[in-house]
Write a protein that holds these residues in place. Structure first.
Motif, PDB file in Angstrom:
ATOM      1  N   HIS A   5       0.833  -1.195   0.000  1.00  0.00           N
ATOM      2  CA  HIS A   5       0.000   0.000   0.000  1.00  0.00           C
ATOM      3  C   HIS A   5       0.869   1.247   0.000  1.00  0.00           C
ATOM      4  O   HIS A   5       1.958   1.267   0.573  1.00  0.00           O
ATOM      5  CB  HIS A   5      -0.882   0.032   1.260  1.00  0.00           C
ATOM      6  CG  HIS A   5      -1.826  -1.127   1.314  1.00  0.00           C
ATOM      7  ND1 HIS A   5      -2.957  -1.206   0.559  1.00  0.00           N
ATOM      8  CD2 HIS A   5      -1.773  -2.282   2.045  1.00  0.00           C
ATOM      9  CE1 HIS A   5      -3.588  -2.342   0.810  1.00  0.00           C
ATOM     10  NE2 HIS A   5      -2.880  -3.006   1.725  1.00  0.00           N
ATOM     11  N   LYS A   7       2.281   4.717   1.189  1.00  0.00           N
ATOM     12  CA  LYS A   7       2.416   5.270   2.536  1.00  0.00           C
ATOM     13  C   LYS A   7       1.511   6.479   2.689  1.00  0.00           C
ATOM     14  O   LYS A   7       1.227   7.194   1.734  1.00  0.00           O
ATOM     15  CB  LYS A   7       3.865   5.655   2.808  1.00  0.00           C
ATOM     16  CG  LYS A   7       4.745   4.422   2.918  1.00  0.00           C
ATOM     17  CD  LYS A   7       6.046   4.736   3.617  1.00  0.00           C
ATOM     18  CE  LYS A   7       6.815   3.454   3.870  1.00  0.00           C
ATOM     19  NZ  LYS A   7       8.040   3.706   4.634  1.00  0.00           N
ATOM     20  N   LYS A   8       1.093   6.711   3.957  1.00  0.00           N
ATOM     21  CA  LYS A   8       0.062   7.717   4.233  1.00  0.00           C
ATOM     22  C   LYS A   8       0.662   9.046   4.673  1.00  0.00           C
ATOM     23  O   LYS A   8       1.770   9.105   5.194  1.00  0.00           O
ATOM     24  CB  LYS A   8      -0.865   7.221   5.351  1.00  0.00           C
ATOM     25  CG  LYS A   8      -1.549   5.921   5.013  1.00  0.00           C
ATOM     26  CD  LYS A   8      -2.487   6.108   3.869  1.00  0.00           C
ATOM     27  CE  LYS A   8      -3.203   4.822   3.558  1.00  0.00           C
ATOM     28  NZ  LYS A   8      -2.341   3.775   3.084  1.00  0.00           N
ATOM     29  N   ASN A 407       0.462  -0.672   5.804  1.00  0.00           N
ATOM     30  CA  ASN A 407       1.152  -0.541   4.520  1.00  0.00           C
ATOM     31  C   ASN A 407       1.965  -1.795   4.190  1.00  0.00           C
ATOM     32  O   ASN A 407       2.177  -2.123   3.021  1.00  0.00           O
ATOM     33  CB  ASN A 407       2.075   0.668   4.536  1.00  0.00           C
ATOM     34  CG  ASN A 407       1.305   1.980   4.587  1.00  0.00           C
ATOM     35  OD1 ASN A 407       0.145   2.024   4.200  1.00  0.00           O
ATOM     36  ND2 ASN A 407       1.965   3.034   5.053  1.00  0.00           N
TER      37      ASN A 407
END
Length: 463
Positions: A5, A7-8, A407
């Motif tokens: 995923h 990264k935020k 993630n």
């Protein structure tokens, strides 16, 4: 296969942007810009600061204006009491006319034709020489009333300042909460965009997308509520200080910097010498003593002297005009009051004086208890900041860990959303702790009678 995923974005304002997927950077910047335009643009509008709001409130308050009027009334009463030290002067004029008959019939060999009209003009002055101290004590009581009204006027200002601070920090509190919830909205908006991309790529189930949408809807609803609360708090403050603010007006203060109470206040201020509440109690005892003396004076003799001058005659010249000056002295002794109603009135005043003295001791203790309570509330409020700050740190760290794990595919979306909500709640508690400290500080300054220090120039108007 492990799903990688993006990264935020870190939580704003406590999280910075790092390790961001480049394809999402433009979207996140756009979200941040929209958020700034929706709330940050308010800073281009009118701003408020606490000192200016206080000055506006002091100028607008009707209770303060009435306090000044009451001082003028008390000063007029004092001048009235002082006037009793001076002689009382009065003049009088009288005319008598008999239409059909003489006022005084003829008297043989003395007043052969009688008198059909008489005029009299007189002026007199009377001075009280001794009244048992009643005049002096009445004047002292009137002066005491001026002092009392002055103290009460100062208390009115303190009350207005305290209420203004309370309303101002309530506005700042909601304003900070709104900033925090907007940061949550940005975070969830970015996460929602990521879930949409992953769903489009067939990497996640649709229910994960719905979970994020549900959380984002909750945040949007909370944002709407806080926005309305901010407008209401702004209206409440504006009505109190007498100035209607535009809904885009913002307070410039934040709830991020406070000094420990040990640094600003080494110990609770229990000195009641200059405390207005204590001074009023002392004034009530002094007033009770003066009232007893005034009542006792009614049992003592009253001595007064005076002069009078009169000029009288007849318009028809039947009675030649004459000038008659006279002096007089009067002594009044209220003998029956020594054992009757007067004696009982004195006894009532003596008992009232004892009640006032007993109230002094009781209210003195209550004042000290109130000061100590506000002191402990202030200490507790500061400790709560430390606890809330520590809790916020842990929830921030937990959110980072949960994001990294998500993630990396080590945990699910539920854990990440729970961590985000926990961090959001910790942020709210953090803001509440700061606001509670500011309110507790205002309360402590109010009960210790230290709010007037910033407004000593205004207080000088009362002296």
């Amino acid at each position: 296969m492990k799903v990688k995923h993006p990264k935020k974005i870190k939580r704003i304002p406590n999280i910075t942007i790092e390790n961001m997927n480049p394809k999402h950077s433009s979207y996140i910047i756009a979200c941040s810009l929209l958020s700034f335009l929706s709330f940050g643009s308010l800073f281009a509008q009118e701003t408020l600061n606490l000192e200016e709001v206080k000055k506006t409130a002091v100028s607008h308050s009707n209770s303060i204006k009435n306090g000044e009027i009451r001082i003028e009334q008390a000063e007029a009463a004092k001048r009235e009491a002082i006037a009793n030290y001076f002689p009382q002067i009065n003049g009088q004029g009288t005319v008598l006319y008999g239409f059909n008959n003489n006022i005084i019939d003829p008297i043989q060999n003395i007043l052969p034709i009688g008198i059909d009209n008489i005029y009299l003009a007189s002026a007199g002055a009377t001075e009280i020489i001794y009244a048992g101290g009643k005049v002096r004590n009445s004047s002292n009581l009137a002066g005491l009333q001026v002092e009392t009204k002055t103290i009460q006027a100062e208390q009115s200002i303190d009350s207005v300042l305290y209420t203004t601070e309370d309303k101002y920090w309530q506005l700042v509190k909601v304003q900070e909460q709104l900033r925090s919830i907007q940061a949550s909205k940005i975070y969830l908006t970015e996460l929602l965009k990521q879930q949409e991309d992953l769903l489009g790529a067939g990497l996640i189930a649709k229910n994960q997308l719905l979970r994020v949408r549900t959380n984002r809807s909750r945040v949007l609803l909370q944002q709407s509520k806080l926005a309305n609360m901010r407008k209401l708090a702004l209206l409440d403050l504006g009505l109190y200080v007498g100035k209607i603010y535009d809904t885009t007006t913002v307070a410039i203060d934040t709830l991020r910097q406070v000094n420990p109470p040990q640094l600003k206040y080494s110990e609770p201020d229990l000195d009641l010498t200059g405390n207005d509440n204590y001074r009023l109690i002392e004034k009530s005892i002094e007033a009770a003593r003066l009232m007893t003396k005034i009542t006792k004076a009614d049992l003592l003799p009253q001595v007064s002297v005076g002069v009078n001058a009169a000029y009288f005659g007849s318009f028809s010249n039947n009675l030649p005009g004459q000038f008659k000056p006279i002096g007089l002295g009067m002594v009044s002794i209220p003998i029956s009051d020594w054992w009757g109603a007067g004696k009982e009135k004195v006894q009532q005043k003596i008992l009232q004086e004892k009640i006032a003295q007993n109230n002094l001791e009781e209210q003195k203790d209550q004042l000290k208890i109130g000061i100590m309570k506000s002191w402990y509330d202030l200490i507790d409020a500061y400790k709560q900041i430390n606890y809330a700050q520590e809790n916020l740190y842990y929830t921030n760290e937990n959110l980072k860990v949960q994001r990294d794990n998500y993630n990396s595919g080590l945990n699910n979306l539920t854990d990440l959303l729970d961590a985000q909500q926990q961090e959001e709640e910790a942020e709210a508690e953090y803001i509440n702790a700061y606001a509670n400290y500011k309110l507790a500080e205002s309360k402590y300054l109010f009960v210790t009678d230290n709010l007037e220090d910033k407004y000593s120039e205004h207080y000088q108007n009362f002296n």
